[in-house]
Design a protein around this motif. Structure first.
Motif, PDB file in Angstrom:
ATOM      1  N   ASP A   1     -74.541  29.404  -7.044  1.00 17.35           N
ATOM      2  CA  ASP A   1     -73.791  28.289  -6.463  1.00 17.35           C
ATOM      3  C   ASP A   1     -72.281  28.431  -6.671  1.00 17.35           C
ATOM      4  OD1 ASP A   1     -76.227  27.233  -5.766  1.00 17.35           O
ATOM      5  OD2 ASP A   1     -76.286  25.745  -7.382  1.00 17.35           O
ATOM      6  N   ALA A   2     -71.822  29.615  -7.013  1.00 18.82           N
ATOM      7  CA  ALA A   2     -70.405  29.797  -7.364  1.00 18.82           C
ATOM      8  C   ALA A   2     -69.729  30.784  -6.428  1.00 18.82           C
ATOM      9  CB  ALA A   2     -70.290  30.285  -8.800  1.00 18.82           C
ATOM     10  N   ARG A   3     -68.403  30.718  -6.417  1.00 15.99           N
ATOM     11  CA  ARG A   3     -67.591  31.670  -5.656  1.00 15.99           C
ATOM     12  C   ARG A   3     -67.571  33.022  -6.361  1.00 15.99           C
ATOM     13  NH1 ARG A   3     -67.352  29.652  -0.646  1.00 15.99           N
ATOM     14  NH2 ARG A   3     -66.504  27.532  -0.587  1.00 15.99           N
ATOM     15  N   ARG A   4     -67.309  34.066  -5.578  1.00 11.17           N
ATOM     16  CA  ARG A   4     -67.418  35.423  -6.116  1.00 11.17           C
ATOM     17  C   ARG A   4     -66.268  36.292  -5.649  1.00 11.17           C
ATOM     18  NH1 ARG A   4     -72.405  38.079  -3.658  1.00 11.17           N
ATOM     19  NH2 ARG A   4     -70.986  39.148  -2.225  1.00 11.17           N
ATOM     20  N   VAL A   5     -65.862  37.202  -6.519  1.00 10.87           N
ATOM     21  CA  VAL A   5     -64.940  38.275  -6.154  1.00 10.87           C
ATOM     22  C   VAL A   5     -65.756  39.566  -6.080  1.00 10.87           C
ATOM     23  CG1 VAL A   5     -62.897  39.603  -6.791  1.00 10.87           C
ATOM     24  CG2 VAL A   5     -62.991  37.137  -7.277  1.00 10.87           C
ATOM     25  N   THR A   6     -65.655  40.269  -4.978  1.00  9.85           N
ATOM     26  CA  THR A   6     -66.386  41.522  -4.791  1.00  9.85           C
ATOM     27  C   THR A   6     -65.376  42.665  -4.704  1.00  9.85           C
ATOM     28  OG1 THR A   6     -68.144  40.386  -3.573  1.00  9.85           O
ATOM     29  CG2 THR A   6     -67.993  42.782  -3.301  1.00  9.85           C
ATOM     30  N   ILE A   7     -65.581  43.688  -5.509  1.00 12.86           N
ATOM     31  CA  ILE A   7     -64.705  44.857  -5.475  1.00 12.86           C
ATOM     32  C   ILE A   7     -65.497  46.051  -4.961  1.00 12.86           C
ATOM     33  CG2 ILE A   7     -63.228  46.413  -6.799  1.00 12.86           C
ATOM     34  CD1 ILE A   7     -62.803  44.216  -8.829  1.00 12.86           C
ATOM     35  N   HIS A   8     -64.986  46.694  -3.907  1.00  9.41           N
ATOM     36  CA  HIS A   8     -65.523  47.964  -3.419  1.00  9.41           C
ATOM     37  C   HIS A   8     -64.605  49.073  -3.930  1.00  9.41           C
ATOM     38  CE1 HIS A   8     -67.118  45.437   0.172  1.00  9.41           C
ATOM     39  NE2 HIS A   8     -67.958  45.393  -0.841  1.00  9.41           N
ATOM     40  N   TYR A   9     -65.174  49.989  -4.678  1.00  9.25           N
ATOM     41  CA  TYR A   9     -64.367  51.038  -5.328  1.00  9.25           C
ATOM     42  C   TYR A   9     -64.735  52.388  -4.749  1.00  9.25           C
ATOM     43  CZ  TYR A   9     -62.170  53.574  -9.242  1.00  9.25           C
ATOM     44  OH  TYR A   9     -61.383  54.388 -10.013  1.00  9.25           O
ATOM     45  N   THR A  10     -63.715  53.101  -4.252  1.00  7.36           N
ATOM     46  CA  THR A  10     -63.970  54.369  -3.562  1.00  7.36           C
ATOM     47  C   THR A  10     -62.907  55.400  -3.926  1.00  7.36           C
ATOM     48  OG1 THR A  10     -62.704  53.616  -1.647  1.00  7.36           O
ATOM     49  CG2 THR A  10     -65.094  53.241  -1.602  1.00  7.36           C
ATOM     50  N   GLN A  11     -63.163  56.623  -3.501  1.00 12.44           N
ATOM     51  CA  GLN A  11     -62.190  57.690  -3.654  1.00 12.44           C
ATOM     52  C   GLN A  11     -61.011  57.435  -2.719  1.00 12.44           C
ATOM     53  OE1 GLN A  11     -62.037  60.563  -5.553  1.00 12.44           O
ATOM     54  NE2 GLN A  11     -60.102  61.105  -4.572  1.00 12.44           N
ATOM     55  N   GLU A  12     -59.794  57.539  -3.257  1.00 10.50           N
ATOM     56  CA  GLU A  12     -58.635  57.322  -2.407  1.00 10.50           C
ATOM     57  C   GLU A  12     -58.505  58.470  -1.406  1.00 10.50           C
ATOM     58  OE1 GLU A  12     -55.392  56.990  -5.086  1.00 10.50           O
ATOM     59  OE2 GLU A  12     -55.086  59.140  -5.266  1.00 10.50           O
ATOM     60  N   GLN A  13     -58.024  58.131  -0.245  1.00 11.14           N
ATOM     61  CA  GLN A  13     -57.876  59.116   0.816  1.00 11.14           C
ATOM     62  C   GLN A  13     -56.615  59.936   0.598  1.00 11.14           C
ATOM     63  OE1 GLN A  13     -60.233  59.613   3.265  1.00 11.14           O
ATOM     64  NE2 GLN A  13     -61.384  58.167   1.978  1.00 11.14           N
ATOM     65  N   THR A  14     -56.762  61.244   0.639  1.00  5.36           N
ATOM     66  CA  THR A  14     -55.591  62.112   0.515  1.00  5.36           C
ATOM     67  C   THR A  14     -55.162  62.564   1.890  1.00  5.36           C
ATOM     68  OG1 THR A  14     -57.038  64.023   0.228  1.00  5.36           O
ATOM     69  CG2 THR A  14     -56.273  62.908  -1.772  1.00  5.36           C
ATOM     70  N   LYS A  15     -53.861  62.595   2.091  1.00  3.63           N
ATOM     71  CA  LYS A  15     -53.333  62.996   3.392  1.00  3.63           C
ATOM     72  C   LYS A  15     -53.476  64.500   3.580  1.00  3.63           C
ATOM     73  CE  LYS A  15     -49.897  59.302   3.629  1.00  3.63           C
ATOM     74  NZ  LYS A  15     -48.462  58.979   3.717  1.00  3.63           N
ATOM     75  N   LYS A  16     -53.848  64.880   4.783  1.00  4.07           N
ATOM     76  CA  LYS A  16     -53.937  66.297   5.100  1.00  4.07           C
ATOM     77  C   LYS A  16     -52.550  66.924   5.137  1.00  4.07           C
ATOM     78  CE  LYS A  16     -58.206  65.940   7.744  1.00  4.07           C
ATOM     79  NZ  LYS A  16     -58.858  66.191   9.064  1.00  4.07           N
TER      80      LYS A  16
END
Length: 462
Positions: free
Chosen positions: A442-457
């Motif tokens: 019944d509560a509000r939530r913070v969701t974190i999606h954690y991924t590899q940062e994109q490196t520029k070619k």
């Protein structure tokens, strides 16, 4: 100087100096048993200078634990100076007026004892364990570094480098260090708990020697400390030594600043995208607000945590890691402090799962616990594990002192240590489901999606 990490999900909850691992043996209690735990003997007094003294003798013990808990933690770091409480955990092992740097190690380790320290959100604690006949000199040494620490540029510079290197190792170098370090800043909006205890390289670089001296003078004083002595000692002799070495210390005339910030309720759900430079597999982390540790709901939340993530047979591990094979690890933690708290669930992917695809399976298992049946056998097993771990820890002077310190500093009542285990045993399946419904479903939530940062070619336009 070595550091240790308290048990937990991430390197920011408690930062410490050396590790002490207490093994919990497996006790089997019948489902009908309610274990009557004898209360720990406690004597309490407060010196004229404000120092709170708590003693718990154990005639069986050949050793004695001396712990000094200061009511200063990460929440008390000045604005723009995160990591100060953590810094002083290290500084306190440097020289004093009458002790050389690292001499505290010689007074403990060279007689077959040990010393340790930790910094958390609400406190900084120092502990020593020595043979009982060395009690007096440890009391002298603790009084000496409380009153006469050498806070100079050389000590400040050396320990600042140590703390910054600890940040690089625990946060920047660890694949999921940035994720767990972000829990505080994403979970809290206003309370100083939002600044991770470990601090930041930038804030420590900005600090001056005057900043450090002011912080030390403000918080490292007898009226902001609790002295806890447990194990083999004679109470009258202890009182005499405490009066001799601590009674002479002066209480400063200036008041101790206290944090009086109320954390607002989350107004809406939020989704945060976070990336790191060395993330082998995506992860998802969910955060809800939790009550402070003195809440009557705390014991039920501890049991919920154990049901979801304690051991190989926990619900999240069995479902996400073994049955569905979508996570290499998963967990749930009730991180509760003196003023507020967080509930955290996480999963680190196994294989090619996307971070966002881990959220529904996490929520399914938490919802299943909150709404589905909880067998008596499953509940008894996790409660027995929690009770066993607490009893095993209390068999040692240092474990007993730590339990007392948690009670007095976080709950404001040393006698809470003698109510804790009966309250834990009294938790029912309905209690577990009630707190999960209140604080998660019944509560509000913070969701974190954690991924590899994109490196520029190479050659790509900015």
């Amino acid at each position: 100087m070595d550091s240790r990490q308290e048990p937990g999900l991430h390197p920011g909850y408690a930062i410490g100096r050396r590790s002490l691992l207490l093994a919990a043996s497996a006790l089997a209690l019948p489902a009908w048993a309610q274990l009557a735990v004898p209360p720990l003997p406690l004597t309490q007094r407060t010196l004229a200078n404000g120092l709170q003294v708590i003693a718990s003798p154990d005639p069986r013990a050949a050793t004695v634990s001396v712990q000094v808990w200061y009511r200063v933690g990460g929440k008390d770091d000045p604005v723009g100076r995160s990591g100060f409480a953590h810094l002083f955990e290290h500084m306190m092992f440097k020289a004093t007026k009458h002790m050389k740097a690292e001499q505290f190690d010689r007074l403990t380790e060279d007689v077959g004892g040990m010393n340790n320290a930790f910094t958390a959100e609400d406190m900084t604690g120092y502990e020593a364990l020595v043979p009982s006949n060395h009690l007096e000199r440890i009391l002298w040494a603790e009084a000496e570094r409380m009153s006469s620490l050498t806070v100079d540029q050389a000590n400040f510079d050396s320990e600042r480098l140590v703390v910054q290197e600890e940040f690089r190792q625990r946060v920047l170098a660890e694949p999921y260090g940035l994720l767990f370090n972000a829990m505080a800043s994403e979970g809290f909006e206003r309370h100083p708990y939002r600044r991770p205890v470990i601090g930041s390289i930038e804030d420590l670089n900005a600090a001056t020697l005057d900043d450090v001296r002011h912080f030390h003078a403000t918080y490292y004083r007898p009226d902001n400390a609790v002295l806890i002595v447990t194990g083999g000692f004679e109470p009258k002799q202890l009182d005499a030594w405490v009066d001799r070495y601590f009674g002479r210390l002066q209480r400063p005339a200036t008041p101790i600043p206290r944090v009086n910030v109320a954390e607002p309720r989350l107004a809406r759900d939020r989704v945060v995208a976070l990336s790191g430079a060395n993330v082998p597999l995506p992860a998802a982390l969910l955060i809800w607000q939790a009550p402070k540790v003195a809440s009557p709901d705390t014991k039920a939340l501890r049991v919920a945590q154990a049901l979801l993530s304690a051991g190989e047979s926990s619900r999240l591990n069995e479902a996400l890691v073994y049955r569905q094979n979508i996570a290499q690890s998963a967990g749930f933690e009730a991180a509760q402090y003196a003023d507020a708290g967080l509930l955290i669930a996480f999963a680190i992917a196994a294989g090619k799962q996307r971070a966002e695809h881990l959220v529904a399976p996490l929520m399914h298992e938490i919802t299943r616990l909150a709404q589905g049946p909880i067998s008596a056998a499953e509940l008894d097993k996790v409660k027995t594990g929690l009770l066993t771990a607490a009893l095993v820890a209390r068999e040692t002077p240092q474990g007993r002192a730590a339990a007392i310190g948690q009670a007095v500093v976080l709950q404001g009542d040393a006698n809470a240590v003698n109510r804790e285990l009966s309250e834990l045993q009294a938790v029912t399946a309905a209690d577990v489901q009630s707190v999960l419904k209140t604080y998660v479903l019944d509560a509000r939530r913070v969701t974190i999606h954690y991924t590899q940062e994109q490196t520029k070619k190479k050659g790509a336009k900015s």
